[in-house]
Write an enzyme that holds these catalytic residues in place. Structure first.
Site, PDB file in Angstrom:
ATOM      1  N   LYS A 103       0.693  -1.093   0.050  1.00  0.00           N
ATOM      2  CA  LYS A 103      -0.060   0.168   0.040  1.00  0.00           C
ATOM      3  C   LYS A 103       1.013   1.253  -0.110  1.00  0.00           C
ATOM      4  O   LYS A 103       0.927   2.124   0.875  1.00  0.00           O
ATOM      5  CB  LYS A 103      -0.815  -0.192   1.283  1.00  0.00           C
ATOM      6  CG  LYS A 103      -2.066   1.019   1.350  1.00  0.00           C
ATOM      7  CD  LYS A 103      -3.229   0.690   0.331  1.00  0.00           C
ATOM      8  CE  LYS A 103      -4.183   2.083   0.271  1.00  0.00           C
ATOM      9  NZ  LYS A 103      -5.355   1.732  -0.622  1.00  0.00           N
TER      10      LYS A 103
ATOM     11  N   ASP B 133      -5.732  -3.283  -1.793  1.00  0.00           N
ATOM     12  CA  ASP B 133      -7.205  -3.367  -1.908  1.00  0.00           C
ATOM     13  C   ASP B 133      -7.429  -3.856  -3.366  1.00  0.00           C
ATOM     14  O   ASP B 133      -8.558  -4.527  -3.674  1.00  0.00           O
ATOM     15  CB  ASP B 133      -7.662  -1.946  -1.733  1.00  0.00           C
ATOM     16  CG  ASP B 133      -6.806  -0.776  -2.563  1.00  0.00           C
ATOM     17  OD1 ASP B 133      -5.767  -0.996  -2.959  1.00  0.00           O
ATOM     18  OD2 ASP B 133      -7.308   0.285  -2.705  1.00  0.00           O
TER      19      ASP B 133
ATOM     20  N   ASP C 191      -6.948 -15.126   4.212  1.00  0.00           N
ATOM     21  CA  ASP C 191      -8.304 -15.724   4.517  1.00  0.00           C
ATOM     22  C   ASP C 191      -9.321 -15.529   3.225  1.00  0.00           C
ATOM     23  O   ASP C 191     -10.214 -16.493   2.968  1.00  0.00           O
ATOM     24  CB  ASP C 191      -9.226 -14.733   5.878  1.00  0.00           C
ATOM     25  CG  ASP C 191      -8.732 -15.338   7.091  1.00  0.00           C
ATOM     26  OD1 ASP C 191      -7.711 -16.224   7.162  1.00  0.00           O
ATOM     27  OD2 ASP C 191      -9.533 -15.302   7.978  1.00  0.00           O
TER      28      ASP C 191
ATOM     29  N   ASP D  97      -1.995 -11.585   6.253  1.00  0.00           N
ATOM     30  CA  ASP D  97      -2.889 -12.060   7.155  1.00  0.00           C
ATOM     31  C   ASP D  97      -4.401 -12.209   6.419  1.00  0.00           C
ATOM     32  O   ASP D  97      -5.338 -12.979   6.100  1.00  0.00           O
ATOM     33  CB  ASP D  97      -2.945 -11.487   8.594  1.00  0.00           C
ATOM     34  CG  ASP D  97      -4.075 -12.091   9.293  1.00  0.00           C
ATOM     35  OD1 ASP D  97      -4.170 -13.171   9.292  1.00  0.00           O
ATOM     36  OD2 ASP D  97      -4.764 -11.220  10.060  1.00  0.00           O
TER      37      ASP D  97
HETATM   38  C1  IPM Z   1      -3.098 -16.344  11.153  1.00  0.00           C
HETATM   39  C2  IPM Z   1      -3.925 -15.798  12.373  1.00  0.00           C
HETATM   40  C3  IPM Z   1      -2.948 -15.168  13.208  1.00  0.00           C
HETATM   41  C4  IPM Z   1      -2.314 -14.038  12.533  1.00  0.00           C
HETATM   42  C5  IPM Z   1      -3.386 -14.728  14.547  1.00  0.00           C
HETATM   43  C6  IPM Z   1      -4.455 -15.814  15.205  1.00  0.00           C
HETATM   44  C7  IPM Z   1      -2.368 -14.376  15.564  1.00  0.00           C
HETATM   45  O1  IPM Z   1      -4.960 -15.094  11.916  1.00  0.00           O
HETATM   46  O2  IPM Z   1      -2.484 -17.045  11.248  1.00  0.00           O
HETATM   47  O3  IPM Z   1      -3.384 -15.844   9.857  1.00  0.00           O
HETATM   48  O4  IPM Z   1      -2.739 -13.097  12.720  1.00  0.00           O
HETATM   49  O5  IPM Z   1      -1.221 -14.311  11.885  1.00  0.00           O
HETATM   50 MG    MG Z   2      -5.260 -14.986   9.834  1.00  0.00          MG
END
Ligand code: IPM
Ligand code: MG
Length: 372
Positions: free
Chosen positions: A207, A240, A268, A264
Site C-alpha cells: 500500500k 485493496d 483468509d 493475514d
Molecule cells: C493467522 C492468524 C494469526 C495471525 C493470529 C491468530 C495471531 O490469523 O495465522 O493468519 O494474525 O497471523
Molecule cells: Mg489470519
C-alpha cells in the site's frame, strides 16, 4: 527417521493433529521413512493450570527439531490475544520463521464460491512476511495527562488531531509497523526462488501509495531483488486492488509476496476461494532453523471433541511439512490422496459429506498407503 515435534493445542487442534499424524505415518510406510513424534502440552489447559505460555524451556526443547506440527490455539476461557501472542506469534518470532507459506489451490472436486472458475484457475501461493510490519507489537495507549507528540500527516494539512488527552473522556492509541531492508529481501528472495520453480510470475502486494515509508522500502527492495531474476515476470498490486483480482481473475496469480498484515487478510480470502478454511494449510518457515506447519484456521472450540472438524487443512499442512523435510514424493502423494477422498465423497460436513474427522482422516491415510 525424522524427529518431529507436535503441539495439538486447543479446541479441535488435538483431533486434527491426530489425523494428520496418521496420514504422515501412512506416507512413511509407503515411502520408507519413519517419524518419531514428541508431543508438547503447550496451550490453554496448561496456561490455566500454570500461567505458562511459551517458556524458555519449551523453546530450548523445540529448537532441537527441524519441524513442528501445530494444531490450533485459542480458548473461550482466555481473553483473545493472550494465547495468540503468547504462543503462536511467539513461536513464529522466536524461531525467526520469516516465511509464511500459504498455497491457494482449488482441489479437484471442491466447489469455489467464484462463478465459472475451476481448479485450473485457482492455483497460486501466497508468501507472507511473518516477522515484521504491524506485527512487531510497538504501540501504546494514552489516557489523561500522558501527552504524546507525534508528527502526523494530518498536521501537514493543518487538521487538528481532534484528541485532547488531557480530558478524562479521551484516549489515544498508536501502533507502529516496521519494515527492514533485510527482512524484505529475505522473504522476497524466497518468493522469487519459488516463482522460478513454478510459472515464473511474482506479484508484490503493498500500500505504497499511502503507507509510503514502510511499503516504499518494501517496493525498493523488491525492484532491486527482481534484477537478479530476469526470467521472473513481476508486477505490483495495491492490497485493496489485489482482493478484487483474487475474486475476478485468480488465474492471473502464480506467487504473491506480501508484508505481514496484508498477508493475514488476503489469505483468509484465498482460503475461501479455495473452498473454505477447512482446506487451507500454512507453513511458517525458517529455511535454516525450526519451522512450523499448521492449518490457517483456528481452534473452533465449539466443535472440540465432536468428531466433526475437517482434518484436511492440517493433513495438507503435514504435506508441506514433509516437503520441507525433503520428502517431496510423499508430500505430493498426500495432496493426491486428499483430492481422492474429496472425489469419493468421504468428507466432513463443511464439504457436504457425512464423514467424521476420524473417518475422513483414516480414508486419506488409506489412499496414501494404496497410492491412489
Ligand atoms: C493467522 C492468524 C494469526 C495471525 C493470529 C491468530 C495471531 O490469523 O495465522 O493468519 O494474525 O497471523
Ligand atoms: Mg489470519
Amino acid at each position: 527417521m525424522y524427529k518431529v515435534a507436535a503441539i495439538g493445542g486447543d479446541g479441535i487442534g488435538p483431533e486434527i493433529v491426530t489425523e494428520g499424524k496418521k496420514v504422515l505415518e501412512a506416507a512413511g510406510e509407503r515411502f520408507n521413512f519413519e517419524i518419531d513424534w514428541t508431543d508438547f502440552d503447550i496451550g490453554a489447559d496448561r496456561y490455566l493450570a500454570t500461567k505458562k505460555l511459551l517458556t524458555e524451556d519449551d523453546l530450548k526443547e523445540l529448537k532441537k527439531f527441524k519441524a513442528i506440527y501445530f494444531g490450533a490455539i485459542g480458548d473461550p476461557r482466555i481473553k483473545p490475544g493472550i494465547l495468540e501472542k503468547g504462543i503462536l506469534l511467539a513461536l513464529r518470532f522466536s524461531f525467526d520463521e520469516y516465511v509464511n507459506l500459504r498455497p491457494i489451490r482449488l482441489l479437484e472436486g471442491v466447489e469455489t464460491p467464484l462463478a465459472n472458475k475451476t481448479s485450473k484457475d485457482i492455483d497460486f501461493v501466497v508468501v507472507r512476511e511473518n516477522t515484521e510490519d504491524f506485527y512487531v507489537g510497538i504501540g501504546s495507549r494514552f489516557k489523561k495527562h500522558q501527552k504524546i507528540e507525534l508528527e502526523v500527516l494530518r498536521d501537514l494539512y493543518n487538521v487538528k488531531f481532534g484528541l485532547d488527552v488531557e480530558s478524562d473522556a479521551e484516549e489515544l492509541a498508536y501502533q507502529i509497523g516496521v519494515v527492514t531492508r533485510e527482512g524484505s529481501r529475505r522473504v522476497q528472495t524466497y518468493a522469487f526462488d519459488l516463482a522460478q520453480n513454478r510459472r515464473k510470475k511474482l506479484t508484490s502486494v503493498d500500500k505504497a501509495n499511502v503507507l509510503s515509508d514502510v511499503y516504499g522500502l518494501w517496493r525498493d527492495v523488491f525492484t532491486e531483488t527482481a534484477k537478479k531474476y530476469p526470467d521472473v515476470a513481476t508486477d505490483f498490486n495495491f492490497v485493496d486492488a489485489v482482493t478484487m483480482w483474487f475474486v475476478k481473475n485468480p488465474e492471473w496469480f502464480d506467487v504473491v509476496v506480501t508484508p505481514n498484515m496484508f498477508g493475514d487478510i488476503i489469505t483468509d480470502l484465498g482460503a475461501m476461494i479455495q473452498g473454505g478454511l477447512g482446506l487451507a494449510p500454512g507453513g511458517n518457515i525458517n529455511p535454516k532453523g525450526t519451522s512450523m506447519f499448521e492449518p490457517i484456521h483456528g481452534s473452533a472450540p465449539k466443535y472440540k471433541g465432536m468428531d466433526v472438524a475437517n482434518p484436511i487443512a492440517t493433513i495438507w499442512a503435514g504435506s508441506l511439512l514433509l516437503d520441507h523435510l525433503g520428502e517431496h514424493k510423499a508430500a505430493a502423494a498426500i495432496v493426491t490422496a486428499i483430492e481422492k477422498s474429496i472425489k469419493d465423497g468421504v468428507v466432513t460436513k463443511d464439504l457436504g459429506g457425512t464423514a467424521g474427522t476420524k473417518k475422513a482422516g483414516s480414508y486419506i491415510a488409506e489412499c496414501v498407503k494404496k497410492g491412489k
